[in-house]
Design a protein around this motif. Structure first.
Motif, PDB file in Angstrom:
ATOM      1  N   GLY A  84       0.813  -1.219   0.000  1.00 10.70           N
ATOM      2  CA  GLY A  84       0.000   0.000   0.000  1.00 10.70           C
ATOM      3  C   GLY A  84       0.842   1.261   0.000  1.00 10.70           C
ATOM      4  O   GLY A  84       0.508   2.239  -0.682  1.00 10.70           O
ATOM      5  N   PHE A  85       1.949   1.245   0.759  1.00 14.88           N
ATOM      6  CA  PHE A  85       2.843   2.396   0.763  1.00 14.88           C
ATOM      7  C   PHE A  85       3.415   2.635  -0.631  1.00 14.88           C
ATOM      8  O   PHE A  85       3.490   3.779  -1.095  1.00 14.88           O
ATOM      9  CB  PHE A  85       3.978   2.174   1.768  1.00 14.88           C
ATOM     10  CG  PHE A  85       5.029   3.255   1.759  1.00 14.88           C
ATOM     11  CD1 PHE A  85       4.784   4.475   2.376  1.00 14.88           C
ATOM     12  CD2 PHE A  85       6.243   3.059   1.135  1.00 14.88           C
ATOM     13  CE1 PHE A  85       5.745   5.481   2.374  1.00 14.88           C
ATOM     14  CE2 PHE A  85       7.212   4.047   1.129  1.00 14.88           C
ATOM     15  CZ  PHE A  85       6.963   5.265   1.742  1.00 14.88           C
ATOM     16  N   GLY A  86       3.808   1.549  -1.293  1.00 13.84           N
ATOM     17  CA  GLY A  86       4.329   1.698  -2.648  1.00 13.84           C
ATOM     18  C   GLY A  86       3.310   2.337  -3.574  1.00 13.84           C
ATOM     19  O   GLY A  86       3.626   3.277  -4.316  1.00 13.84           O
ATOM     20  N   LEU A  87       2.084   1.847  -3.546  1.00 16.03           N
ATOM     21  CA  LEU A  87       1.053   2.431  -4.413  1.00 16.03           C
ATOM     22  C   LEU A  87       0.760   3.877  -4.024  1.00 16.03           C
ATOM     23  O   LEU A  87       0.521   4.724  -4.895  1.00 16.03           O
ATOM     24  CB  LEU A  87      -0.217   1.598  -4.334  1.00 16.03           C
ATOM     25  CG  LEU A  87      -0.154   0.189  -4.936  1.00 16.03           C
ATOM     26  CD1 LEU A  87      -1.530  -0.470  -4.868  1.00 16.03           C
ATOM     27  CD2 LEU A  87       0.336   0.229  -6.374  1.00 16.03           C
ATOM     28  N   LEU A  88       0.757   4.156  -2.727  1.00 18.30           N
ATOM     29  CA  LEU A  88       0.500   5.517  -2.269  1.00 18.30           C
ATOM     30  C   LEU A  88       1.553   6.487  -2.783  1.00 18.30           C
ATOM     31  O   LEU A  88       1.254   7.642  -3.115  1.00 18.30           O
ATOM     32  CB  LEU A  88       0.480   5.538  -0.734  1.00 18.30           C
ATOM     33  CG  LEU A  88       0.108   6.868  -0.071  1.00 18.30           C
ATOM     34  CD1 LEU A  88      -1.334   7.244  -0.399  1.00 18.30           C
ATOM     35  CD2 LEU A  88       0.300   6.783   1.440  1.00 18.30           C
ATOM     36  N   VAL A  89       2.786   6.012  -2.877  1.00 19.78           N
ATOM     37  CA  VAL A  89       3.869   6.848  -3.379  1.00 19.78           C
ATOM     38  C   VAL A  89       3.860   6.916  -4.906  1.00 19.78           C
ATOM     39  O   VAL A  89       4.025   7.988  -5.494  1.00 19.78           O
ATOM     40  CB  VAL A  89       5.227   6.293  -2.877  1.00 19.78           C
ATOM     41  CG1 VAL A  89       6.390   6.947  -3.605  1.00 19.78           C
ATOM     42  CG2 VAL A  89       5.366   6.529  -1.372  1.00 19.78           C
ATOM     43  N   TYR A  90       3.620   5.786  -5.556  1.00 20.40           N
ATOM     44  CA  TYR A  90       3.825   5.715  -6.999  1.00 20.40           C
ATOM     45  C   TYR A  90       2.647   6.229  -7.825  1.00 20.40           C
ATOM     46  O   TYR A  90       2.850   6.930  -8.821  1.00 20.40           O
ATOM     47  CB  TYR A  90       4.110   4.266  -7.413  1.00 20.40           C
ATOM     48  CG  TYR A  90       5.321   3.660  -6.780  1.00 20.40           C
ATOM     49  CD1 TYR A  90       6.448   4.424  -6.477  1.00 20.40           C
ATOM     50  CD2 TYR A  90       5.367   2.299  -6.464  1.00 20.40           C
ATOM     51  CE1 TYR A  90       7.570   3.861  -5.886  1.00 20.40           C
ATOM     52  CE2 TYR A  90       6.484   1.729  -5.888  1.00 20.40           C
ATOM     53  CZ  TYR A  90       7.577   2.505  -5.594  1.00 20.40           C
ATOM     54  OH  TYR A  90       8.676   1.947  -5.019  1.00 20.40           O
ATOM     55  N   VAL A  91       1.434   5.857  -7.461  1.00 21.60           N
ATOM     56  CA  VAL A  91       0.289   6.191  -8.328  1.00 21.60           C
ATOM     57  C   VAL A  91       0.134   7.702  -8.515  1.00 21.60           C
ATOM     58  O   VAL A  91      -0.049   8.174  -9.649  1.00 21.60           O
ATOM     59  CB  VAL A  91      -1.003   5.549  -7.786  1.00 21.60           C
ATOM     60  CG1 VAL A  91      -2.212   6.015  -8.613  1.00 21.60           C
ATOM     61  CG2 VAL A  91      -0.902   4.023  -7.837  1.00 21.60           C
ATOM     62  N   PRO A  92       0.243   8.518  -7.459  1.00 18.63           N
ATOM     63  CA  PRO A  92       0.123   9.968  -7.701  1.00 18.63           C
ATOM     64  C   PRO A  92       1.299  10.561  -8.475  1.00 18.63           C
ATOM     65  O   PRO A  92       1.206  11.695  -8.946  1.00 18.63           O
ATOM     66  CB  PRO A  92       0.069  10.558  -6.273  1.00 18.63           C
ATOM     67  CG  PRO A  92      -0.280   9.419  -5.387  1.00 18.63           C
ATOM     68  CD  PRO A  92       0.336   8.222  -6.024  1.00 18.63           C
ATOM     69  N   THR A  93       2.393   9.820  -8.588  1.00 18.41           N
ATOM     70  CA  THR A  93       3.582  10.362  -9.259  1.00 18.41           C
ATOM     71  C   THR A  93       3.839   9.706 -10.611  1.00 18.41           C
ATOM     72  O   THR A  93       4.899   9.897 -11.202  1.00 18.41           O
ATOM     73  CB  THR A  93       4.829  10.199  -8.362  1.00 18.41           C
ATOM     74  OG1 THR A  93       5.051   8.807  -8.090  1.00 18.41           O
ATOM     75  CG2 THR A  93       4.661  10.942  -7.050  1.00 18.41           C
ATOM     76  N   LEU A  94       2.870   8.921 -11.106  1.00 14.22           N
ATOM     77  CA  LEU A  94       3.035   8.251 -12.388  1.00 14.22           C
ATOM     78  C   LEU A  94       3.199   9.254 -13.524  1.00 14.22           C
ATOM     79  O   LEU A  94       2.570  10.316 -13.539  1.00 14.22           O
ATOM     80  CB  LEU A  94       1.816   7.380 -12.704  1.00 14.22           C
ATOM     81  CG  LEU A  94       1.651   6.052 -11.983  1.00 14.22           C
ATOM     82  CD1 LEU A  94       0.364   5.389 -12.444  1.00 14.22           C
ATOM     83  CD2 LEU A  94       2.835   5.147 -12.227  1.00 14.22           C
ATOM     84  N   LEU A  95       4.002   8.874 -14.501  1.00 15.68           N
ATOM     85  CA  LEU A  95       4.014   9.592 -15.764  1.00 15.68           C
ATOM     86  C   LEU A  95       2.611   9.491 -16.350  1.00 15.68           C
ATOM     87  O   LEU A  95       2.070   8.398 -16.482  1.00 15.68           O
ATOM     88  CB  LEU A  95       5.043   8.957 -16.703  1.00 15.68           C
ATOM     89  CG  LEU A  95       5.339   9.685 -18.006  1.00 15.68           C
ATOM     90  CD1 LEU A  95       6.133  10.958 -17.732  1.00 15.68           C
ATOM     91  CD2 LEU A  95       6.116   8.779 -18.958  1.00 15.68           C
ATOM     92  N   PRO A  96       1.986  10.614 -16.724  1.00 12.80           N
ATOM     93  CA  PRO A  96       0.563  10.578 -17.087  1.00 12.80           C
ATOM     94  C   PRO A  96       0.270  10.038 -18.474  1.00 12.80           C
ATOM     95  O   PRO A  96      -0.879   9.662 -18.761  1.00 12.80           O
ATOM     96  CB  PRO A  96       0.134  12.040 -16.978  1.00 12.80           C
ATOM     97  CG  PRO A  96       1.385  12.818 -17.221  1.00 12.80           C
ATOM     98  CD  PRO A  96       2.500  11.998 -16.645  1.00 12.80           C
ATOM     99  N   GLY A  97       1.262  10.000 -19.356  1.00 15.69           N
ATOM    100  CA  GLY A  97       0.978   9.585 -20.722  1.00 15.69           C
ATOM    101  C   GLY A  97       2.167   8.921 -21.368  1.00 15.69           C
ATOM    102  O   GLY A  97       2.995   8.294 -20.713  1.00 15.69           O
ATOM    103  N   VAL A  98       2.262   9.095 -22.676  1.00 15.33           N
ATOM    104  CA  VAL A  98       3.318   8.455 -23.441  1.00 15.33           C
ATOM    105  C   VAL A  98       4.675   9.041 -23.084  1.00 15.33           C
ATOM    106  O   VAL A  98       4.773  10.168 -22.582  1.00 15.33           O
ATOM    107  CB  VAL A  98       3.038   8.599 -24.954  1.00 15.33           C
ATOM    108  CG1 VAL A  98       3.229  10.037 -25.414  1.00 15.33           C
ATOM    109  CG2 VAL A  98       3.901   7.658 -25.784  1.00 15.33           C
ATOM    110  N   ALA A  99       5.722   8.238 -23.332  1.00 13.81           N
ATOM    111  CA  ALA A  99       7.095   8.670 -23.051  1.00 13.81           C
ATOM    112  C   ALA A  99       7.886   8.627 -24.350  1.00 13.81           C
ATOM    113  O   ALA A  99       7.325   8.738 -25.444  1.00 13.81           O
ATOM    114  CB  ALA A  99       7.715   7.773 -21.982  1.00 13.81           C
TER     115      ALA A  99
END
Length: 531
Positions: free
Chosen positions: A37-52
């Motif tokens: 849960g901590f990992g998702l809490l940190v990662y999901v809001p900081t995801l790259l939003p689209g293509v790279a």
């Protein structure tokens, strides 16, 4: 004497009171869930939003279209990514594949937590180790943009856990499942060969008495390893089902073998040699400084904790110390021996450091408990642990807060804006020659989002070419009579048609090369065929 203390003194726990065992198991499960849960809490809001760009864009695109990526093919990632896209329907394809990276890396943090607990850390301190892994900069980067590296970390962490549990309990299911996972890990990334080379021999040694009693387990595990390699069959099957102009380098068995084994990259590899070992020793101060920086403001504390955890492991559990030291050593050798500038090659090393850090917290907790015990009641002695537990959790939380600004990709719209700019610069019915980094982002726009269906994007010098939705070769493009353009950087993208055109600059554009930023400049060219 507490259960965790017994584990740290005598090695892993093999027998304990059933009630204590159930409570501890429940605590470990809760700690693993909390780490996830901590990992998702940190990662999901900081995801790259689209293509790279480049490899990241390729790994956003290839699973949906069931394409064959650049060497070494990474078939397990492609197949699992396609399955993921079927079960996770929300958001763009690019974002969903970025989310897949977040989920598998958070899973690795959970597995690291369980492994640290099995090696003697009480659940809450094992949780601190898992959280520290999740908050490390290199790991965070692997979790916020689509790539095969997060899945690699998860599979290696599972292999380490299974090896430790097999050593402890000698249950056939663990060595059989470990054999399957060893093959699957290689099907995802050939880096797993290094982890297998360390884990498999040590696991066989740890279970030698059981294996002598049940010798069939070794060939059975080996057979399951071959089953784990079966995803590589995806490559020849995909080639057989593709059009003749697709994947021209993979039309022979030798071409497929070269692709899978990464022949193109071997000349840069200088690993497991006297020179590479010497280079690792030479670079140890720099690697330590890098590790401190990647953990953030508490990097020195994390490094000290890891050294303390290793020292504890050497005294109490030499086999596990050998396993983790060997895994870290071969990870460093690969990193230094192959280019020395690919941080994701260090992911397995970060797993080791996190487990050691959890054991370092446990060593401190045991020291507090022992010093307070004496003639005091046990409840009073345990109250001495109260300062240790918050401190253990604060360390990864501080690391996350310090690393957040540098690893938050949630506002990064660089690649989508780049795609908009390029497509807006092209006239109707155009064909654009380009190179890997830019081409993969444009390939995503063309083949996944179906933007500008009148435009064909080809990169005949790179693997972005001849994909299922393109059907265009350089020769066909030059003879088509359609408007021809080129977006090339440092000559990349035009090598296969050199001398067959004249070029007229149209406009200057910022372009990517080797990363996620637009940090180079080149001209968009109008091409006129000369033959």
């Amino acid at each position: 004497m507490g259960v965790a203390r017994t584990a740290m003194q005598r090695g892993p726990v093999r027998a304990m009171d059933p009630a204590v065992s159930i409570r501890r198991l429940a605590g470990v499960h809760l700690a693993a869930i909390a780490a996830f849960g901590f990992g998702l809490l940190v990662y999901v809001p900081t995801l790259l939003p689209g293509v790279a760009f480049g490899d990241w864009a390729e790994m956003q695109t290839a699973p949906l279209l069931l394409e064959i990526p650049h060497p070494t093919g990474f078939p397990l990632y492609i197949l699992l990514g396609r399955l993921w896209l079927l079960v996770e329907p929300f958001g763009s394809v690019a974002w969903r594949m970025n989310l897949f990276a977040a989920v598998v890396v958070a899973g690795a943090a959970a597995v690291a937590t369980v492994t640290a607990a099995r090696l003697g850390a009480r659940p809450v301190l094992a949780l601190a180790g898992g959280m520290l892994l999740a908050a490390t900069g290199t790991v965070w980067d692997a979790a916020t943009a689509a790539e095969v590296n997060g899945l690699h970390l998860l599979l290696v962490s599972l292999l380490v856990f299974l090896a430790v549990r097999w050593r402890d309990e000698q249950r056939p299911r663990d060595i059989l499942l470990g054999g399957l996972l060893a093959g699957l890990a290689v099907s995802n990334h050939l880096l797993a060969l290094a982890a297998d080379a360390v884990i498999v021999p040590l696991a066989l040694w740890a279970g030698r008495r059981t294996l002598l009693q049940r010798p069939w387990l070794v060939p059975a595990a080996g057979a399951l390893s071959l089953v784990g390699l079966a995803p590589y069959l995806f490559i020849p099957i995909r080639v057989a089902l593709s059009a003749p102009i697709e994947y021209p380098a993979l039309r022979t068995l030798s071409g497929i073998w070269d692709h899978i084994t990464g022949v193109a990259y071997r000349r840069d590899m200088h690993v497991l040699s006297g020179d590479s070992v010497a280079n690792v020793i030479r670079d140890l101060p720099g690697l330590a400084a890098y590790a401190v920086a990647e953990v953030g403001g508490v990097g020195v504390i994390a490094l000290i904790l890891s050294v303390l955890g290793l020292a504890t492991l050497v005294r109490r559990d030499p086999w596990s110390a050998a396993l983790t030291v060997a895994l870290l050593a071969i990870t460093l050798d690969l990193f230094v021996g192959y280019r020395g500038d690919l941080p994701h090659y260090l992911l397995a090393g970060w797993l080791v450091v996190a487990i050691w850090a959890a054991l370092g917290f446990e060593a401190i907790a045991r020291t507090f408990e022992t010093r307070w015990a004496g003639a005091r009641p046990r409840s009073v002695a345990r109250s001495a642990l109260f300062p240790v537990v918050p401190l253990a959790l604060v360390v990864p939380l501080l690391a996350a807060l310090v690393n957040l600004p540098a690893h938050d990709r949630s506002a990064d719209e660089t690649a989508p804006r780049f795609v908009d700019t390029v497509l807006a610069s092209l006239p109707a019915n155009a064909i654009v020659f380009t190179y890997w980094d830019a081409g993969e982002a444009l390939h995503y726009a063309e083949c996944v989002e179906h933007r500008r269906p009148d435009v064909d994007v080809i990169a005949p010098d790179d693997w972005v070419s001849f994909r299922p939705c393109t059907g265009m070769t350089a020769d066909i493009a030059l003879r088509s009579g359609r408007p021809l353009y080129a977006l090339a950087y440092a000559g990349r993208g035009l090598g296969s048609i050199a001398g067959r055109f004249t070029a007229t600059p149209v406009t200057e554009l910022a372009v990517p090369f080797g990363g996620l930023a637009l940090d180079h400049e080149t001209a968009l060219l109008r091409l006129t065929p000369t033959s």
